[in-house]
Design a protein around this motif. Structure first.
Motif, PDB file in Angstrom:
ATOM      1  N   THR A 127     -22.342  12.221   9.555  1.00 52.86           N
ATOM      2  CA  THR A 127     -22.940  11.036  10.222  1.00 52.86           C
ATOM      3  C   THR A 127     -22.941   9.825   8.928  1.00 52.86           C
ATOM      4  O   THR A 127     -22.890   8.479   8.924  1.00 52.86           O
ATOM      5  CB  THR A 127     -24.203  11.135  10.231  1.00 52.86           C
ATOM      6  OG1 THR A 127     -25.271  11.367   9.943  1.00 52.86           O
ATOM      7  CG2 THR A 127     -24.031  11.541  11.600  1.00 52.86           C
ATOM      8  N   ASN A 128     -23.789  10.591   7.530  1.00 53.32           N
ATOM      9  CA  ASN A 128     -23.372   9.960   6.451  1.00 53.32           C
ATOM     10  C   ASN A 128     -22.803  10.774   5.300  1.00 53.32           C
ATOM     11  O   ASN A 128     -23.015  11.768   4.823  1.00 53.32           O
ATOM     12  CB  ASN A 128     -24.942   9.959   5.922  1.00 53.32           C
ATOM     13  CG  ASN A 128     -26.006   8.988   7.080  1.00 53.32           C
ATOM     14  OD1 ASN A 128     -26.287  10.226   8.136  1.00 53.32           O
ATOM     15  ND2 ASN A 128     -26.736   8.003   6.998  1.00 53.32           N
ATOM     16  N   GLN A 134     -21.708   4.832   6.313  1.00 52.40           N
ATOM     17  CA  GLN A 134     -22.118   5.290   7.316  1.00 52.40           C
ATOM     18  C   GLN A 134     -22.804   4.616   8.731  1.00 52.40           C
ATOM     19  O   GLN A 134     -22.217   3.343   8.836  1.00 52.40           O
ATOM     20  CB  GLN A 134     -23.920   4.977   5.905  1.00 52.40           C
ATOM     21  CG  GLN A 134     -23.408   5.587   4.981  1.00 52.40           C
ATOM     22  CD  GLN A 134     -23.107   6.668   4.287  1.00 52.40           C
ATOM     23  OE1 GLN A 134     -24.291   7.458   4.351  1.00 52.40           O
ATOM     24  NE2 GLN A 134     -21.944   7.621   4.371  1.00 52.40           N
ATOM     25  N   ASP A 136     -24.934   4.466   9.657  1.00 50.26           N
ATOM     26  CA  ASP A 136     -26.011   2.945   9.708  1.00 50.26           C
ATOM     27  C   ASP A 136     -25.736   1.765   9.396  1.00 50.26           C
ATOM     28  O   ASP A 136     -25.698   0.995   9.999  1.00 50.26           O
ATOM     29  CB  ASP A 136     -27.472   3.333   8.362  1.00 50.26           C
ATOM     30  CG  ASP A 136     -28.196   4.838   8.939  1.00 50.26           C
ATOM     31  OD1 ASP A 136     -28.531   4.845   9.954  1.00 50.26           O
ATOM     32  OD2 ASP A 136     -26.688   5.702   7.944  1.00 50.26           O
ATOM     33  N   ILE A 157     -27.081   7.739  17.721  1.00 49.31           N
ATOM     34  CA  ILE A 157     -27.356   8.597  17.225  1.00 49.31           C
ATOM     35  C   ILE A 157     -27.821   9.802  17.986  1.00 49.31           C
ATOM     36  O   ILE A 157     -29.007   9.580  17.647  1.00 49.31           O
ATOM     37  CB  ILE A 157     -27.762   8.732  15.394  1.00 49.31           C
ATOM     38  CG1 ILE A 157     -27.398   7.164  14.761  1.00 49.31           C
ATOM     39  CG2 ILE A 157     -27.836   9.461  14.562  1.00 49.31           C
ATOM     40  CD1 ILE A 157     -28.002   6.620  13.509  1.00 49.31           C
ATOM     41  N   ARG A 159     -27.838  13.893  16.322  1.00 51.02           N
ATOM     42  CA  ARG A 159     -27.973  14.102  15.740  1.00 51.02           C
ATOM     43  C   ARG A 159     -27.328  13.814  14.063  1.00 51.02           C
ATOM     44  O   ARG A 159     -25.998  13.464  14.707  1.00 51.02           O
ATOM     45  CB  ARG A 159     -28.016  15.439  16.011  1.00 51.02           C
ATOM     46  CG  ARG A 159     -27.843  16.675  14.633  1.00 51.02           C
ATOM     47  CD  ARG A 159     -27.782  18.039  15.265  1.00 51.02           C
ATOM     48  NE  ARG A 159     -27.661  18.757  14.582  1.00 51.02           N
ATOM     49  CZ  ARG A 159     -28.326  20.074  13.862  1.00 51.02           C
ATOM     50  NH1 ARG A 159     -30.196  20.045  14.810  1.00 51.02           N
ATOM     51  NH2 ARG A 159     -28.964  20.585  13.306  1.00 51.02           N
ATOM     52  N   ARG A 160     -28.050  13.504  12.995  1.00 51.23           N
ATOM     53  CA  ARG A 160     -27.557  12.993  11.766  1.00 51.23           C
ATOM     54  C   ARG A 160     -26.830  14.598  11.184  1.00 51.23           C
ATOM     55  O   ARG A 160     -28.042  15.801  11.622  1.00 51.23           O
ATOM     56  CB  ARG A 160     -28.586  12.977  11.067  1.00 51.23           C
ATOM     57  CG  ARG A 160     -29.251  11.175  10.869  1.00 51.23           C
ATOM     58  CD  ARG A 160     -29.637  10.526  10.339  1.00 51.23           C
ATOM     59  NE  ARG A 160     -29.545   9.186  10.774  1.00 51.23           N
ATOM     60  CZ  ARG A 160     -29.786   7.742  10.315  1.00 51.23           C
ATOM     61  NH1 ARG A 160     -28.389   8.784   9.633  1.00 51.23           N
ATOM     62  NH2 ARG A 160     -29.431   7.538  11.218  1.00 51.23           N
ATOM     63  N   TYR A 162     -24.873  16.553   7.464  1.00 52.71           N
ATOM     64  CA  TYR A 162     -24.874  16.226   6.023  1.00 52.71           C
ATOM     65  C   TYR A 162     -24.196  17.109   5.256  1.00 52.71           C
ATOM     66  O   TYR A 162     -23.648  18.169   6.012  1.00 52.71           O
ATOM     67  CB  TYR A 162     -26.520  16.626   5.599  1.00 52.71           C
ATOM     68  CG  TYR A 162     -26.870  14.916   5.837  1.00 52.71           C
ATOM     69  CD1 TYR A 162     -27.105  13.340   5.706  1.00 52.71           C
ATOM     70  CD2 TYR A 162     -28.115  15.419   7.254  1.00 52.71           C
ATOM     71  CE1 TYR A 162     -28.122  13.216   6.038  1.00 52.71           C
ATOM     72  CE2 TYR A 162     -29.066  14.456   7.461  1.00 52.71           C
ATOM     73  CZ  TYR A 162     -28.682  13.135   6.930  1.00 52.71           C
ATOM     74  OH  TYR A 162     -29.749  12.275   7.201  1.00 52.71           O
ATOM     75  N   GLY A 168     -23.903  16.895  12.516  1.00 55.15           N
ATOM     76  CA  GLY A 168     -24.010  15.636  13.538  1.00 55.15           C
ATOM     77  C   GLY A 168     -23.265  14.704  14.539  1.00 55.15           C
ATOM     78  O   GLY A 168     -22.776  15.935  14.835  1.00 55.15           O
TER      79      GLY A 168
END
Length: 212
Positions: A127-128, A134, A136, A157, A159-160, A162, A168
């Motif tokens: 997600t990021n 991003q 966000d 969202i 779950r994030r 990385y 995510g």
């Protein structure tokens, strides 16, 4: 039938020679129901061809447009997509890595705006992620601006995720577009507040959130 129409050939090494020309070409192909051949995919990159997130994006578009994909495999440097009608409904795409789910959305969203009904898309991955939008920014900037054009979609969202594992999950609900509106964005506006948000994942202690 799209398969009987003239094939448009796109050189994926043009301009920056990255994944964007691939994503744009696939989306336009689906919307216009015109078959497309994309060669030299990501020809400007040190590792050319379809990486996993690119492959998942193309395969997602194939499902959305009820199409037929040729060359859809990892590291492939050439694909052909024969799109048909864009359908709405539930879709799932799992990159199974930290590849950006927002880059998947770049392929799917334009297509789903012209679907026959409201769609729900579940995207799994990063997600990021680095060198990608991003989640966000998409939620806080792209969504509100898109609404001005008559484009309505919502992101939840779940779950994030990385680097390096990803994991995510986001859910995107997309309404078919009724009419695109002309928008005038001529005023800069005023900056009223600047805020920041920090996230930690895995075994990182939460106290590092407060380190400046």
């Amino acid at each position: 039938m799209a398969s009987k129409r003239m094939l448009t050939v796109i050189d994926g090494s043009m301009m920056e020679g990255g994944g964007q020309i691939l994503r744009n070409s696939v989306s336009v192909s689906c919307i216009c129901q015109l078959p497309v051949k994309i060669k030299n995919i990501r020809g400007g990159r040190t590792k050319p061809g379809l990486q996993r997130q690119h492959l998942m994006g193309v395969q997602l578009a194939e499902k959305i447009c009820c199409g037929r994909l040729e060359g859809g495999e990892l590291m492939s440097r050439e694909i052909v997509l024969y799109p048909e009608s864009i359908i709405g409904g539930p879709f799932l795409s799992d990159i199974k890595s930290a590849g950006s789910v927002m880059l998947l959305l770049q392929v799917a969203l334009p297509c789903l705006l012209y679907a026959s009904k409201i769609s729900c898309v579940t995207l799994k991955g990063g997600t990021n992620a680095s060198f990608a939008p991003q989640v966000d920014h998409t939620l806080l900037v792209l969504c509100p601006v898109a609404k001005k054009f008559g484009i309505n979609f919502d992101i939840a969202i779940k779950r994030r995720g990385y680097f390096p594992k990803g994991g995510g999950e986001v859910r995107v609900d997309v309404e078919p577009v009724k009419k695109l509106s002309c928008v005038y964005l001529q005023e800069m506006g005023e900056v009223l507040q600047v805020t920041g948000v920090a996230f930690v994942a895995g075994n990182c202690p939460k106290k590092i959130l407060h380190v400046t």
